[in-house]
Design a protein around this motif. Structure first.
Motif, PDB file in Angstrom:
ATOM      1  N   MET A   1       0.827  -1.174   0.000  1.00  0.00           N
ATOM      2  CA  MET A   1       0.000   0.000   0.000  1.00  0.00           C
ATOM      3  C   MET A   1       0.888   1.260   0.000  1.00  0.00           C
ATOM      4  SD  MET A   1      -3.003   1.314   2.593  1.00  0.00           S
ATOM      5  CE  MET A   1      -3.546  -0.286   2.997  1.00  0.00           C
ATOM      6  N   PHE A   2       1.955   1.227   0.807  1.00  0.00           N
ATOM      7  CA  PHE A   2       2.852   2.373   0.860  1.00  0.00           C
ATOM      8  C   PHE A   2       3.498   2.625  -0.502  1.00  0.00           C
ATOM      9  CE2 PHE A   2       7.182   3.992   1.325  1.00  0.00           C
ATOM     10  CZ  PHE A   2       6.924   5.217   1.913  1.00  0.00           C
ATOM     11  N   LEU A   3       3.967   1.554  -1.149  1.00  0.00           N
ATOM     12  CA  LEU A   3       4.615   1.712  -2.451  1.00  0.00           C
ATOM     13  C   LEU A   3       3.649   2.246  -3.496  1.00  0.00           C
ATOM     14  CD1 LEU A   3       6.881  -1.467  -2.581  1.00  0.00           C
ATOM     15  CD2 LEU A   3       7.558   0.885  -2.152  1.00  0.00           C
ATOM     16  N   CYS A   4       2.428   1.768  -3.492  1.00  0.00           N
ATOM     17  CA  CYS A   4       1.421   2.273  -4.437  1.00  0.00           C
ATOM     18  C   CYS A   4       1.168   3.758  -4.197  1.00  0.00           C
ATOM     19  CB  CYS A   4       0.118   1.489  -4.298  1.00  0.00           C
ATOM     20  SG  CYS A   4       0.220  -0.185  -4.938  1.00  0.00           S
ATOM     21  N   SER A   5       1.077   4.152  -2.943  1.00  0.00           N
ATOM     22  CA  SER A   5       0.860   5.555  -2.606  1.00  0.00           C
ATOM     23  C   SER A   5       2.054   6.399  -3.052  1.00  0.00           C
ATOM     24  CB  SER A   5       0.640   5.702  -1.102  1.00  0.00           C
ATOM     25  OG  SER A   5       0.504   7.048  -0.749  1.00  0.00           O
ATOM     26  N   ALA A   6       3.272   5.909  -2.839  1.00  0.00           N
ATOM     27  CA  ALA A   6       4.458   6.642  -3.255  1.00  0.00           C
ATOM     28  C   ALA A   6       4.492   6.816  -4.770  1.00  0.00           C
ATOM     29  CB  ALA A   6       5.712   5.922  -2.775  1.00  0.00           C
ATOM     30  N   ILE A   7       4.099   5.792  -5.496  1.00  0.00           N
ATOM     31  CA  ILE A   7       4.061   5.877  -6.961  1.00  0.00           C
ATOM     32  C   ILE A   7       3.010   6.885  -7.398  1.00  0.00           C
ATOM     33  CG2 ILE A   7       3.472   4.604  -9.060  1.00  0.00           C
ATOM     34  CD1 ILE A   7       4.800   2.138  -7.672  1.00  0.00           C
ATOM     35  N   ASN A   8       1.837   6.839  -6.784  1.00  0.00           N
ATOM     36  CA  ASN A   8       0.750   7.754  -7.160  1.00  0.00           C
ATOM     37  C   ASN A   8       1.084   9.216  -6.853  1.00  0.00           C
ATOM     38  OD1 ASN A   8      -0.864   5.699  -8.124  1.00  0.00           O
ATOM     39  ND2 ASN A   8      -1.892   5.393  -6.160  1.00  0.00           N
ATOM     40  N   HIS A   9       1.859   9.447  -5.809  1.00  0.00           N
ATOM     41  CA  HIS A   9       2.212  10.818  -5.424  1.00  0.00           C
ATOM     42  C   HIS A   9       3.588  11.242  -5.951  1.00  0.00           C
ATOM     43  CE1 HIS A   9      -0.968  10.022  -2.430  1.00  0.00           C
ATOM     44  NE2 HIS A   9      -1.194  11.317  -2.568  1.00  0.00           N
ATOM     45  N   ASN A  10       4.209  10.384  -6.742  1.00  0.00           N
ATOM     46  CA  ASN A  10       5.550  10.651  -7.272  1.00  0.00           C
ATOM     47  C   ASN A  10       6.537  10.916  -6.130  1.00  0.00           C
ATOM     48  OD1 ASN A  10       7.393  10.807  -9.342  1.00  0.00           O
ATOM     49  ND2 ASN A  10       7.085  12.994  -9.680  1.00  0.00           N
ATOM     50  N   GLY A  11       6.451  10.134  -5.088  1.00  0.00           N
ATOM     51  CA  GLY A  11       7.307  10.258  -3.911  1.00  0.00           C
ATOM     52  C   GLY A  11       6.486  10.011  -2.658  1.00  0.00           C
ATOM     53  N   VAL A  12       7.112  10.135  -1.515  1.00  0.00           N
ATOM     54  CA  VAL A  12       6.382   9.945  -0.261  1.00  0.00           C
ATOM     55  C   VAL A  12       5.500  11.153  -0.018  1.00  0.00           C
ATOM     56  CG1 VAL A  12       8.067   8.390   0.783  1.00  0.00           C
ATOM     57  CG2 VAL A  12       8.299  10.826   1.114  1.00  0.00           C
ATOM     58  N   GLN A  13       4.401  10.946   0.654  1.00  0.00           N
ATOM     59  CA  GLN A  13       3.441  12.032   0.838  1.00  0.00           C
ATOM     60  C   GLN A  13       3.596  12.748   2.177  1.00  0.00           C
ATOM     61  OE1 GLN A  13      -0.476  10.396   0.529  1.00  0.00           O
ATOM     62  NE2 GLN A  13       0.043   8.602   1.724  1.00  0.00           N
ATOM     63  N   PHE A  14       4.806  12.716   2.714  1.00  0.00           N
ATOM     64  CA  PHE A  14       5.105  13.452   3.943  1.00  0.00           C
ATOM     65  C   PHE A  14       6.532  13.968   3.840  1.00  0.00           C
ATOM     66  CE2 PHE A  14       5.592   8.898   4.575  1.00  0.00           C
ATOM     67  CZ  PHE A  14       6.920   8.784   4.963  1.00  0.00           C
TER      68      PHE A  14
END
Length: 59
Positions: A1-14
């Protein structure tokens, strides 16, 4: 889930920040800079054994 989120946001979201050094660490860093900028003001040793001999003879 974290990796998918990082891909969707083009990086970490924090925001990722390095830790802030405490007062003692900042003082040591300042002392290091002083010693590095003025090496002729500080005693140097040819080896750790020589330094250790001096320290042990003072105690």
């Amino acid at each position: 889930m974290f990796l998918c989120s990082a891909i969707n946001h083009n990086g970490v979201q924090f925001e990722i920040k390095p830790p802030m050094p405490n007062v003692e660490t900042r003082a040591v860093m300042d002392e290091y800079k002083e010693m590095k900028n003025n090496p002729d003001k500080y005693k140097r040793y040819e080896s750790f054994d020589v330094l250790l001999d001096e320290v042990l003879s003072d105690s």
